[in-house]
Structure formats: structure tokens, C-alpha cells
Scaffold this active site. Structure first.
Site, PDB file in Angstrom:
ATOM      1  N   LYS A 131       3.137   7.143  14.036  1.00  0.00           N
ATOM      2  CA  LYS A 131       4.351   7.295  13.213  1.00  0.00           C
ATOM      3  C   LYS A 131       5.516   7.585  14.157  1.00  0.00           C
ATOM      4  CE  LYS A 131       6.205   9.791   9.211  1.00  0.00           C
ATOM      5  NZ  LYS A 131       7.460  10.192   9.864  1.00  0.00           N
TER       6      LYS A 131
ATOM      7  N   SER B 159       9.217   6.031   0.769  1.00  0.00           N
ATOM      8  CA  SER B 159       8.646   6.917   1.781  1.00  0.00           C
ATOM      9  C   SER B 159       7.154   7.074   1.523  1.00  0.00           C
ATOM     10  CB  SER B 159       9.316   8.294   1.731  1.00  0.00           C
ATOM     11  OG  SER B 159      10.702   8.184   1.919  1.00  0.00           O
TER      12      SER B 159
END
EC number: 6.5.1.2
Length: 678
Positions: free
Chosen positions: A124, A96
């Protein structure tokens, strides 16, 4: 070839070898047309011609199944229903990104790199992360992120997504390549899907992200094939040595696009931080107008060699960062305040709002948490209020706007009786939580308790969903858990939207649930404050329902993870005659509880018999993997740090558990030392 040329060929008189070549050529042609339509948005044949050619390919393969081409457009219609998903390990850890929440923090990230750098900038996407593995240019398998170390293999579902290449569009593919991206539903497709779901299944998805994630985790790929999912690629994972890696991130994305992947139209190469700020400003203002939901922006060092120099933490790359948009806030009006009753009787005030769009979702309800919060924020019926929604969080009323308050705005008061069953409402120890005292006599509590009983981590009656539970309770067909096992075919088919097949599926699912583990059964019966982890601890400690039922308070508080409040709740549960009757009815109707099997663990001097807590993230282990490993050598892995804890295994970004361990003087083990001890 053109569509007419395909149609003109008299395929029914072709020799077998010629027919196979014709089928392969037709499959390749349709794959190319799918790429032009779904990825480049530049179709060169009509939808009608595509549909006719697709039907022709289907008919030919149905008549000649031995000639079915591998990884063709036919794979997008879905295959057989799976029993469950296989868990497989990522070839390269699926990490992540670190988050920043302001331009100042983004500037800090930029300055720490200490180079004059270009940043590749992109939206995103708010969807489901996926990793797709290609072997010699052909789709091999797809796996979800999972815990970063391993995920669920969802190949059949991902193959149905129209813009996912089943073959890489290159004459010289690498031997192995792992492409990563985000599976999403655009806003318009989400609205269309929800309209269909409301009409045909009487339920809807909360937001596009949930719809995408829920679709990919369905076991029937034929259903997934009907959902308008789309993949946006954002990078690669593992690759073989023969892959010619571009020198920059931006060039890598262009290469992936040439392979057949869809990439964002809003990708941008910033040559300095001033251009980063301009991109941030532009995307922040265009966000609402995009076809799909985004929850932030991603910034990556463009130079690949520099990425390698900057390196990684255990959590993810140090050369990239995610800027998260602040929670979206809008104004609305409180039309009314209603009080909902939960499984344990907790009374929660809910604001009924004038519908408003926030965070990609139309919101008409928002939690007010409890009566103390209402008084603290001075929220009244008729007030204009600020409503906030961030990610999957339930919308909440942040504050009222008293400057707009009308003279007839009404103050909110906690009712003295349950709005559902009229039982008294009590407030224990003057806390913020008020509870209905009706228990199983309250229809709201009954409904929520039964939903909990059938849930995936409890009895796992997967075909008996929340809406059906509500129908059954409303029709007085079930009141207690044992009633579920008395349901028959005629009762189910008599309900709205319940046909013969659906009813039989429910009955099969109920029958399948009759042999739960002891841990699942303890969790299912719904003892207050006893969650999934505590149920597992209790099952392993007592070994049988009989021993657990006879447990004394003094014994319970000696068990790791069981505190005084939980121990009191357990004792109180077994002192209630109705609870005992409910459990006995379940056993009488044929529930066969599977007691845990005592396993002989390999001895480990450092961990066998020790109580261990895991905190933080690890470079070489997933949390689930590490937990299983420790249990296999006889350690007791618990979720909270106490005086009973022997050691805390600490990874990156450890929080309050590490602090508490240090305060209590509990031994702390870092990942660097863990391998030697194991």
C-alpha cells in the site's frame, strides 16, 4: 531508427508534410525511450543521446509550432500557470478500502468470503491517489480522489511525471479507460528534493507523501516537472464496452504494465491464507529496505467475476481490504523540554530529542501535549523514551523507560511566565491547558495570529507564507493585521531571499485579499473557538459585521452550532478595546467586506427551514455535494447534533452523531429514504 539516423536527416530541407512526419516519428521514438527508461528500467540509448534528441524536438516545434505533436514528451516540461484547479466528477466513484489492523482481522476478511480464493497482494503505497482518463489510447485528463465523487483536475501536472504514459502502448486501445494509481516520491528523491528546498526556499516537506501531494496541487506545472514524482498503477476505474477485461486482478496488472504503466515489483499471488501470512511476514520485515514508503498492504480477491458477486458497500469494495501497519515506534533520548506558545496563548511542551528515524522521517521534536501528560507518563529531561509516529500525525512521546533513567534526570515544571514575552501564565478552571496572558503583546502569539489571518480559509493571502510572516514580525515591519496592508516594495525587497518578482507577487496577493466575504473575515480575526463552519453560520445569521458586533449573548446561544462557551468568547472579543481597534484599522485601510447575499431557496416540505446534520458516507452523494444540495432547498446544515437539530441524515459507518441523535430523539433519515424526500 537509431539516434544517429535521426541526426543524419537534413530536416531543414524537408517539405512541410515530410517535416511533420519526421517530428511525429521523433516524438514517438522519444516516448518509447522514456517508457523503456522510466517504466521498464531498460534503456537502450544513452542519457546524452536522449537529451540531444529531446532538444532537437524542442527546437523543431519552436520553429514549427503548427506541427506540435499531441501528448508527446514535450508535455512533460510543464505549461502555463493556472489560476485554480477545475473540479470534475469521477465517471466511476473513487472509493476507499476498509482497513484491518491485525492478522486476525485479515483472517476474518478471508473467511467471510466463503470461497477457496486466491488473493492478489501488493504494497500500500503512501502517496496521492490519482485517476487518469484515456480516450482512444491517448491521455485525456487526470483527477485527484477528492471526496470520491469529484476531485480536482490536475492534468498538466500529472503529464509532467516521466513514467505516466501519454499514449497507451497498444495497437488496439479501448475507446475509454480510467487507470488509477498512487503518485509517490521514493525515499532518495525525497531527501534530494528536501536538500534543494532547504537551500533555495528555506523550507522542507515533512515526508514523501506530503511532498507528492503538495507537488501535484501546485498551479505551476513547470515547477512540478522538476520534481522526481513517479506513478504506480494499482487498478482501473471506468472503462468502455470495447475494453477486453482480463479474468483476474493479477492479469489486469500485467496488462496495465504492457500498456506502459509501472506496477509494484512486490506484487504477489497468494493461493491460500498460509501464503497470505508469508507475504505479510516478508513485507513487514522488508518494509524499511524498500525504495519507497508504504503504510500497509492491500489484498484483493483475484477472480474478477467473484469480485462482482461479492460486491460493494457505499464506502468501497467488499472484495478488497487494506492491512495497516501499526504506528512505528522507536527509542530516543529527551535532550530538553521547551514550551511553545500558540495563536490563542496555549502553552505546549515539546520534547527536543536525539534525532531518530521513525515513519520515514528524521524526528528531533515530539509533542508532550500538556503538563498533566508529562506528569502522568513521568517524563524527565535525560530519559530514554518511546517515540511514535503514524501517518501525518505529529510525533509524540508515548512513555519513558525508567529502567534506563540517569541519576541527574530533571523533572519538568510548567513555567510561571511566558518563555517569549514574560507575561504571566494562567490556568483557567484547573484544566490541562495553560495560557500566556500577553495576547497581541506576545511576539509568539502575534506571529501565529498573523499566520492565521493570511491563511487560505481566512484572508487567503497565498503569497504571504509562514516563513515570511516570521521575518516580517522579527523585523518589526508588522505587528497587527492592518500593518500587512501598509507593506511596500522596498520593505519586502530588503528581506532575505525576497527579490523584486517575489515582492511584487506578495503585494499583488495582499491587494487581491481586500474584498473578503463576511465569513472569511470573521474567521480571520481569530475569535477563540470560532472556526470556519461557525464563521459561516454567524455570517449568514447576522448578514453584516455591524450586526455581528452588536450581538448579545442571549441571541448568540439561540443560533445553531453556537454554544455558551463560543457565545461568551464572541462577547468578550467585542468588549476588548484592542480587538475593536484592530478591526477598525482594517476597515479604515480599505478592507471591503462582502456581506452574504440572501438567496431565494426552492421550497422543500421536508427540509426548508430545518436544521440538518450529515454523518457517515454515502453511495450516491459526496458530503460536499449533499451539503450544497440541502442548502439550495433552504436547509441549515450544521456540524454537531443538539436539541436544536431537526434531523440527522445518516450514511454508512455513522458514529457518535447517530448515537446522540437517538439519545435526543432527533429524526434519523437513511440514504435509502433520502432520494424520495429530496
Amino acid at each position: 531508427m537509431t539516434p544517429n539516423e535521426f541526426f543524419s536527416i537534413k530536416y531543414h530541407i524537408l517539405a512541410k508534410a515530410e517535416l511533420k512526419a519526421y517530428i511525429d516519428k521523433l516524438a514517438d521514438y522519444l516516448s518509447q525511450q522514456s517508457y523503456l527508461y522510466h517504466t521498464l528500467d531498460k534503456p537502450i540509448i544513452s542519457d546524452s543521446d536522449y537529451d540531444k534528441l529531446f532538444r532537437l524536438l524542442q527546437d523543431l516545434v519552436n520553429d514549427n509550432p503548427q506541427f506540435k505533436p499531441i501528448n508527446s514528451v514535450l508535455d512533460r516540461v510543464g505549461g502555463e500557470v493556472l489560476a485554480e484547479f477545475e473540479t470534475i466528477k469521477h465517471k466511476k466513484k473513487m472509493t476507499s478500502l476498509a482497513n484491518v489492523f491485525s492478522l486476525e482481522e485479515l483472517r476474518d476478511f478471508y473467511d467471510k468470503i466463503e470461497y477457496d480464493i486466491e488473493l492478489e497482494c501488493e504494497p500500500k503505497m503512501d502517496g496521492l491517489a490519482i485517476s487518469i482518463f484515456y480516450k482512444n489510447g491517448k491521455f485525456d485528463y487526470a483527477v485527484t480522489r477528492g471526496d470520491g465523487i469529484q476531485g480536482e483536475k490536475v492534468s498538466e501536472n500529472v503529464k509532467t511525471i516521466r513514467n505516466v504514459p501519454l499514449k497507451l502502448n497498444t495497437s488496439n486501445p479501448p475507446e475509454e479507460l480510467e487507470v488509477r494509481g498512487e503518485i509517490i516520491l521514493d525515499k532518495q528523491s525525497f531527501l534530494s528534493l528536501n536538500e534543494y528546498m532547504q537551500t533555495h526556499e528555506n523550507k522542507t516537506f515533512a515526508n514523501p507523501r506530503n511532498a507528492a501531494a503538495g507537488s501535484i496541487r501546485m498551479l505551476d506545472s513547470k515547477v512540478v516537472a522538476k520534481r522526481p514524482l513517479k506513478l504506480y498503477s494499482y487498478g482501473i476505474g471506468y472503462f468502455s464496452k470495447d475494453f477486453v477485461h482480463p479474468e483476474t486482478q493479477f492479469e489486469l496488472m500485467q496488462l496495465l504494465q504492457s500498456f506502459g504503466f509501472t506496477i509494484s515489483d512486490n506484487m504477489f499471488l497468494a493461493k491460500n491464507f498460509s501464503e497470505v501470512e508469508e507475504y505479510h511476514h516478508k513485507m513487514s520485515h522488508q518494509r524499511a529496505d524498500l525504495a519507497y514508503d508504504i503504510d500497509g498492504l492491500v489484498f484483493k480477491v483475484n477472480n474478477i467475476k467473484l469480485q462482482d458477486i461479492i460486491g460493494y458497500t457505499a464506502r468501497g469494495p467488499k472484495w478488497a481490504v487494506a492491512y495497516k501497519f501499526p504506528a512505528e515506534e522507536v527509542e530516543s533520548e529527551v535532550l530538553n523540554v521547551e514550551f511553545q506558545v500558540g495563536r490563542t496563548g496555549a502553552i505546549t511542551p515539546v520534547a527536543r530529542l536525539k534525532p531518530v528515524a521513525v515513519g520515514g522521517v528524521i524526528v528531533s521534536n515530539a509533542t508532550l501535549h500538556n503538563i498533566n501528560e508529562i506528569k502522568r507518563k513521568d517524563i524527565r529531561v535525560g530519559d530514554r523514551v518511546i517515540v511514535r509516529r503514524a501517518g501525518d500525525v505529529i510525533p509524540e512521546v508515548v512513555k519513558s523507560l525508567p529502567q534506563y533513567r540517569k541519576s541527574d534526570a530533571q523533572m519538568v515544571e510548567m513555567p510561571t511566565n511566558c518563555p517569549v514575552c514574560d507575561s504571566a501564565i494562567e490556568n483557567v478552571n484547573d484544566q490541562a491547558i495553560y495560557r500566556c496572558t500577553g495576547g497581541w503583546h506576545c511576539q509568539a502569539q502575534t506571529t501565529e495570529r498573523l499566520k492565521h489571518f493570511v491563511s487560505r480559509k481566512a484572508m487567503d493571502i497565498d503569497k504571504l507564507g509562514a516563513k515570511l510572516i516570521e521575518q516580517l514580525v522579527a523585523a518589526n515591519l508588522i505587528k497587527y493585521p492592518a500593518d500587512i496592508y501598509k507593506l511596500n516594495f522596498d520593505q519586502l525587497t530588503g528581506l532575505e531571499r525576497m527579490g523584486a518578482k517575489s515582492s511584487q507577487n506578495v503585494l499583488d496577493s495582499i491587494k487581491k485579499s481586500k474584498t473578503p466575504s463576511l465569513a472569511r473575515f470573521i474567521f480571520a480575526i481569530g475569535i477563540k473557538d470560532i472556526g470556519e463552519v461557525s464563521s459561516d453560520v454567524l455570517a449568514n445569521h447576522f448578514g453584516s459585521l455591524e450586526s455581528f458586533r452588536d450581538a448579545k449573548f442571549e441571541e448568540l446561544i439561540e443560533i445553531n452550532d453556537i454554544g455558551e462557551i463560543m457565545a461568551n468568547n464572541i462577547v468578550s472579543f467585542w468588549h476588548d478595546s484592542l480587538n475593536i481597534k484592530i478591526v477598525e484599522e482594517l476597515l479604515a485601510i480599505g478592507i471591503k467586506i462582502q456581506n452574504p447575499v440572501k438567496v431565494e431557496h426552492a421550497y422543500n416540505e421536508s427540509f426548508t427551514g430545518k436544521t440538518v446534520v450529515i454523518t457517515g458516507s454515502f453511495e450516491n452523494y459526496g458530503r460536499t455535494e449533499l451539503t450544497q444540495l440541502l442548502k439550495s432547498i433552504g436547509a441549515k446544515v450544521t456540524s454537531s447534533v443538539s436539541k436544536k437539530t431537526d434531523m440527522v441524515i445518516c450514511g454508512d459507518n455513522a458514529g457518535s452523531k447517530l448515537t446522540k441523535a437517538q439519545e435526543l430523539g432527533v429524526e434519523v433519515i437513511l440514504e435509502d429514504n433520502l432520494k424520495d424526500l429530496l
